[in-house]
Write an enzyme that holds these catalytic residues in place. Structure first.
Site, short mmCIF file in Angstrom:
data_model
loop_
_atom_site.label_atom_id
_atom_site.label_comp_id
_atom_site.label_asym_id
_atom_site.label_seq_id
_atom_site.Cartn_x
_atom_site.Cartn_y
_atom_site.Cartn_z
N LYS A 130 1.55 31.62 -16.51
CA LYS A 130 1.61 30.94 -15.17
C LYS A 130 1.29 31.82 -14.21
CE LYS A 130 4.47 28.30 -11.83
NZ LYS A 130 5.57 27.76 -11.55
N LYS A 163 -1.77 27.74 -16.18
CA LYS A 163 -1.59 27.06 -14.71
C LYS A 163 -1.78 28.40 -13.91
CE LYS A 163 1.69 25.36 -11.78
NZ LYS A 163 3.20 25.27 -11.64
C1 PBG Z 1 7.60 25.70 -9.71
C2 PBG Z 1 6.44 24.97 -10.01
C3 PBG Z 1 5.42 25.16 -9.12
C4 PBG Z 1 4.34 24.29 -9.48
C5 PBG Z 1 4.92 23.63 -10.77
N1 PBG Z 1 6.14 23.88 -10.71
C6 PBG Z 1 5.19 25.95 -7.85
C7 PBG Z 1 5.32 27.32 -7.94
O1 PBG Z 1 5.50 28.12 -8.92
O2 PBG Z 1 5.81 27.90 -6.86
C8 PBG Z 1 2.93 23.93 -8.97
C9 PBG Z 1 2.37 22.79 -9.26
C10 PBG Z 1 1.05 22.58 -8.31
O3 PBG Z 1 0.72 23.35 -7.38
O4 PBG Z 1 0.64 21.55 -8.55
N2 PBG Z 1 8.66 25.69 -10.69
#
Ligand code: PBG
Length: 338
Positions: A207, A261
């Site tokens: 991520k 992601k």
């Molecule tokens: C946070 C989380 C995020 C997303 C999913 N879980 C945002 C972040 O890490 O700030 C993002 C998903 C998206 O942008 O669609 N734990």
């Protein structure tokens, strides 16, 4: 099916003409290397307190914050369309947010009530619930902020409680998105000890610290709150070997499936992980990807279904087994009708 390589076909013109196979729809279908099906889709859902309300999200046209009863209806629709699973995210009221995010492991919190309601009313759809503290903290970080730093190990203690609470509520797949080191093995051990040996873990293995998450933070109302950025725990977009290391660790720690992601800017990472490991891989087409496609379509610049389907097949081509996409319902309807 075997194909001559392109250098040969070059030499062999006119013996080899690749356009022959492309001439008719049936023939194009016959030689299709990848297919997108409803089985590939996971629908992310935002859930808020209240009754029979679906609230618009300004930066994500056509995506809503649903109250639990509405979310159940959407889950039922998703199930009827053949979508295997939903990924749920809570919009936590300000008064329940705290420094330490303790609402995350309250057994009656919004997410636990959502899980049990969905399980109750739509028993055959898979429920994926996020593990991270950001919806619950006043500072908007995924972990505990102690003296200006995110404390890895103290955060894990809370993530364990959050995981067990969600597993008890009936969650099928625990999805840690927090990027703390070592959290998968700690959560896995705790699940085993508490008797949840069959609860799956989908780890957000690679991520990245991405600007594409902006609309999501609006959706869960954490964007105004975020102090600083998440670069001390999420990955640097410049790195790819590190993604292999992250994935190897999560697999060795007991993840059943892994996620990359964001999606489209990281297709190379999906392919690298696919080449390296035998484990189901998921791509998260995140909020910013969705919103930019939607915005361009609403301006009449691009055709939404066209670009969405093309981007979804690109995930399959890269090696993903499934995709989290905010367009899951629309695309499922389209796939079922074609
Ligand atoms: C946070 C989380 C995020 C997303 C999913 N879980 C945002 C972040 O890490 O700030 C993002 C998903 C998206 O942008 O669609 N734990």
């Amino acid at each position: 099916m075997t194909f001559n390589n392109s250098i040969n076909s070059f030499n062999n013109f006119p013996l080899i003409r690749l356009r022959r196979n492309r001439k008719f729809e049936w023939s194009r279908n016959l030689i299709k290397e990848n297919n997108l099906s409803v089985n590939d889709l996971i629908l992310p859902l935002f859930i808020k307190e209240g009754n029979s309300e679906s609230e618009k999200i300004e930066s994500m046209p056509n995506v809503f914050r649903h109250t639990i009863d509405k979310a159940v209806l959407i889950c039922n629709q998703a199930y009827e369309l053949g979508i295997p699973a939903v990924a749920i995210f809570p919009v936590i009221e300000d008064k329940l947010k705290s420094e330490d995010g303790k609402e995350s492991y309250n057994k009656d919190n919004l997410i636990c009530r959502s899980i049990s309601e969905i399980k109750n009313k739509v028993p055959n759809i898979g429920i994926i619930a996020d593990i991270a503290l950001d919806p619950f903290t006043t500072h908007g970080h995924d972990g505990l902020l102690i003296n200006g730093k995110i404390d890895n190990d103290k955060t894990i203690d809370i993530l364990i409680k959050q995981s067990i609470t969600q597993a008890r509520a009936g969650c099928d797949i625990i999805a840690p998105s927090d990027m703390m080191d070592g959290r998968i093995i700690c959560i896995r051990n705790a699940l085993e000890e508490e008797g949840f040996k069959d609860t799956q873990i989908m780890s957000y293995a690679a991520k990245y610290a991405s600007s594409f998450y902006g609309p999501f933070r609006d959706a869960i109302q954490s964007s105004q709150k975020l102090l600083g950025n998440k670069k001390s725990y999420q990955m640097d977009p410049a790195n790819s070997r590190e993604a292999i290391q992250e994935t190897a660790l999560d697999i060795s720690e007991g993840a059943d499936m892994v996620m990359v992601k964001p999606g489209m800017p990281y297709l190379d990472i999906i392919t690298k992980i696919k080449n390296e490991f035998n484990i189901p891989i998921f791509a998260y087409q995140v909020s910013g990807e969705y919103s930019m496609m939607r915005a361009a379509s609403e301006n009449g610049w691009l055709d939404f279904n066209g670009i969405m389907e093309e981007s979804l097949i690109s995930f399959k081509r890269a090696g993903a087994d499934g995709i989290l996409t905010y367009s899951a319902l629309e695309i499922a309807i389209k796939l079922n009708n074609s």
